[in-house]
Design an enzyme around this catalytic site. Structure first.
Site, mmCIF file in Angstrom:
data_model
loop_
_atom_site.group_PDB
_atom_site.id
_atom_site.type_symbol
_atom_site.label_atom_id
_atom_site.label_comp_id
_atom_site.label_asym_id
_atom_site.label_seq_id
_atom_site.Cartn_x
_atom_site.Cartn_y
_atom_site.Cartn_z
ATOM 1 N N ASP A 100 1.173 -1.304 -0.014
ATOM 2 C CA ASP A 100 0.051 -0.401 0.038
ATOM 3 C C ASP A 100 1.077 1.309 -0.234
ATOM 4 O O ASP A 100 1.665 1.414 0.785
ATOM 5 C CB ASP A 100 -1.169 0.158 1.382
ATOM 6 C CG ASP A 100 -1.919 1.171 1.160
ATOM 7 O OD1 ASP A 100 -2.349 1.679 0.548
ATOM 8 O OD2 ASP A 100 -1.872 2.192 2.352
ATOM 9 N N GLU A 113 -0.934 -0.840 -6.099
ATOM 10 C CA GLU A 113 -1.990 -0.548 -6.852
ATOM 11 C C GLU A 113 -1.938 0.378 -7.621
ATOM 12 O O GLU A 113 -0.857 1.135 -7.932
ATOM 13 C CB GLU A 113 -2.139 0.199 -5.318
ATOM 14 C CG GLU A 113 -4.362 0.033 -5.446
ATOM 15 C CD GLU A 113 -4.891 1.316 -3.911
ATOM 16 O OE1 GLU A 113 -5.636 1.433 -4.390
ATOM 17 O OE2 GLU A 113 -3.493 1.237 -3.178
ATOM 18 N N CYS A 164 -13.214 -3.184 4.774
ATOM 19 C CA CYS A 164 -12.767 -4.170 5.637
ATOM 20 C C CYS A 164 -12.598 -5.973 5.275
ATOM 21 O O CYS A 164 -13.223 -5.964 4.010
ATOM 22 C CB CYS A 164 -14.350 -4.397 7.201
ATOM 23 S SG CYS A 164 -13.991 -5.352 7.752
ATOM 24 N N CYS A 180 -18.538 -4.464 12.305
ATOM 25 C CA CYS A 180 -18.198 -6.252 12.013
ATOM 26 C C CYS A 180 -17.506 -6.492 13.840
ATOM 27 O O CYS A 180 -17.524 -7.264 14.153
ATOM 28 C CB CYS A 180 -17.735 -7.187 10.824
ATOM 29 S SG CYS A 180 -16.022 -6.660 10.559
ATOM 30 N N ASP A 220 -2.726 1.305 6.631
ATOM 31 C CA ASP A 220 -2.679 1.075 5.692
ATOM 32 C C ASP A 220 -2.458 -0.472 5.749
ATOM 33 O O ASP A 220 -2.551 -0.749 4.690
ATOM 34 C CB ASP A 220 -1.124 1.871 6.250
ATOM 35 C CG ASP A 220 -1.313 3.127 6.033
ATOM 36 O OD1 ASP A 220 -2.297 4.080 5.324
ATOM 37 O OD2 ASP A 220 -0.740 4.074 6.470
HETATM 38 ZN ZN ZN Z 1 -15.702 -5.713 8.868
#
Ligand code: ZN
Length: 402
Positions: free
Chosen positions: A188, A272, A325, A346, A353
């Site tokens: 990242d 990326e 997530c 959740c 990062d």
């Molecule tokens: Zn989550």
């Protein structure tokens, strides 16, 4: 199995006054030819939607040399002038393929002065390099040996803004593939740290950079106070250029060490596609991005992965790597840049990062496994593109240096 690749080796050299004069003249002619050909192509493209080929540009160059105003072009070696037209051709090919912006004019002050010599325009004898129109070989400081028995096929001479002279020799070299690895890693591009790895490791910017940046700011302040055109201003400009050069040198070393390690340890490297063009629109990010040298790192990873038989996967830039997530797969609505850690509905707690790097890795592995997935890039990763670069751009830019 060893692989044959072209590889550039860059050295400093110290020209005699005569050589410096000859090279400066050549640089000037190269710039002029490049800009003039660009001007003609621009006129043809915007005026008549017509593309001008390399052959046509080359024919035009022959005509220019016959005119009285431009007859001085015949005084320098013709090879670097031809090469300038080839570089322009490459720049247009990249533009038409939507890889880059429209080619820009070379400026005397801002562009790196350089000239490229192909095999017919230099002699290589007993490890001595002599360029066309020169009587003596260049006084090169061989900071590292060329590969055993190899000969340069292309030579690029340049002078940076700090007034240092470099010669880059493009040679055939054999690369021994790195030992097999099974690991895969996601990267990242960071703001607070240069790179965050999917393993959770954060790689900071080189430690000198902050101090160098302070020096740079000071040198720039001094420069801005000097009167235009004065000798002191020229001195101040040199100082600014020197700090810039040092930052770039140190950063390059750092990126080479980092990329070598990543490529050695992993079979698959996922990054990326952060096209800087898009990021630059955000002023705050601009600095961080340029400092982080993400584009340099990507370029180095591209060719090192190709050399060592590794796979580089480039994930689409619209992939929501930060906001997704990694535990439940929910994409959160808003995640301002200043939020460094967050908790998903959740219950999962994320370092921004590290979560992003893990998502990038997962997306990359999906692409890698089924050859398709998260809207992969039009020109994907492992690709002819890096090898094209190796042939053309690299010969000219002389950047990659191990
Ligand atoms: Zn989550």
């Amino acid at each position: 199995m060893t692989q044959q690749v072209k590889r550039a080796f860059k050295y400093r050299f110290y020209p005699t006054d005569e050589q410096a004069a000859e090279l400066s003249r050549t640089f000037g002619c190269v710039r002029l030819v490049y800009n003039k050909a660009l001007e003609e192509r621009t006129r043809a493209w915007y005026g008549e939607q017509r593309r001008v080929s390399y052959v046509q540009s080359s024919a035009a160059l022959t005509e220019w040399k016959k005119t009285k105003e431009l007859s001085f072009l015949t005084q320098v070696s013709s090879v670097p002038l031809q090469q300038a037209l080839r570089h322009l051709q490459t720049a247009f090919a990249n533009f038409f393929a939507k890889r880059t912006q429209y080619p820009r004019y070379k400026s005397r002050k801002k562009s790196r002065a350089s000239a490229e010599y192909t095999r017919s325009a230099f002699t290589w004898r007993d490890g001595q390099l002599t360029l066309a129109k020169m009587a003596q070989p260049l006084d090169i400081r061989w900071s590292r040996p060329l590969p055993e028995g190899s000969e340069p096929t292309t030579v690029t001479v340049s002078r940076d803004a700090a007034g240092r002279w470099f010669v880059s020799l493009l040679c055939q070299d054999s690369i021994v593939p790195a030992p097999a690895a099974t690991a895969a890693i996601g990267l990242d591009a960071g703001i607070t740290s240069l790179v965050t790895l999917s393993t959770g490791e954060k790689i900071a910017n080189p430690r000198y950079e902050r101090r160098d940046r302070a020096r740079l700011a000071k040198a720039q302040r001094e420069l801005s106070r000097k009167a235009k055109g004065s000798a002191n201003r020229e001195k101040a400009r040199r100082r600014v250029a020197k700090v810039h050069a040092r930052i770039a040198d140190r950063r390059r070393d750092f990126l080479h060490k980092l990329s070598t390690r990543l490529v050695r340890e992993n079979q698959v490297v996922v990054i990326e596609d952060l096209t800087v063009r898009n990021l630059l629109k955000n002023g705050r990010l601009a600095r961080a991005i340029s400092d982080a040298a993400w584009t340099d790192l990507r370029m180095i990873l591209e060719y090192k992965c190709a050399w060592y038989g590794r796979e580089l996967v480039v994930i689409d830039r619209w992939f929501p790597s930060s906001k997704l997530c990694g535990t439940c797969g929910k994409v959160c609505e808003k995640l301002p840049l200043n939020v460094r850690v967050w908790t998903c509905d959740c219950g999962a707690w994320h370092d921004r990062d590290v979560n992003a790097a893990r998502n990038i890795l997962a997306a990359g592995l999906a692409v890698s496994a089924c050859g398709d997935g998260v809207r992969p890039q039009r020109e994907s990763s492992r690709t002819g593109r890096s090898s094209v670069k190796q042939e053309t751009q690299r010969a000219t830019a002389g950047v990659p240096r191990l």
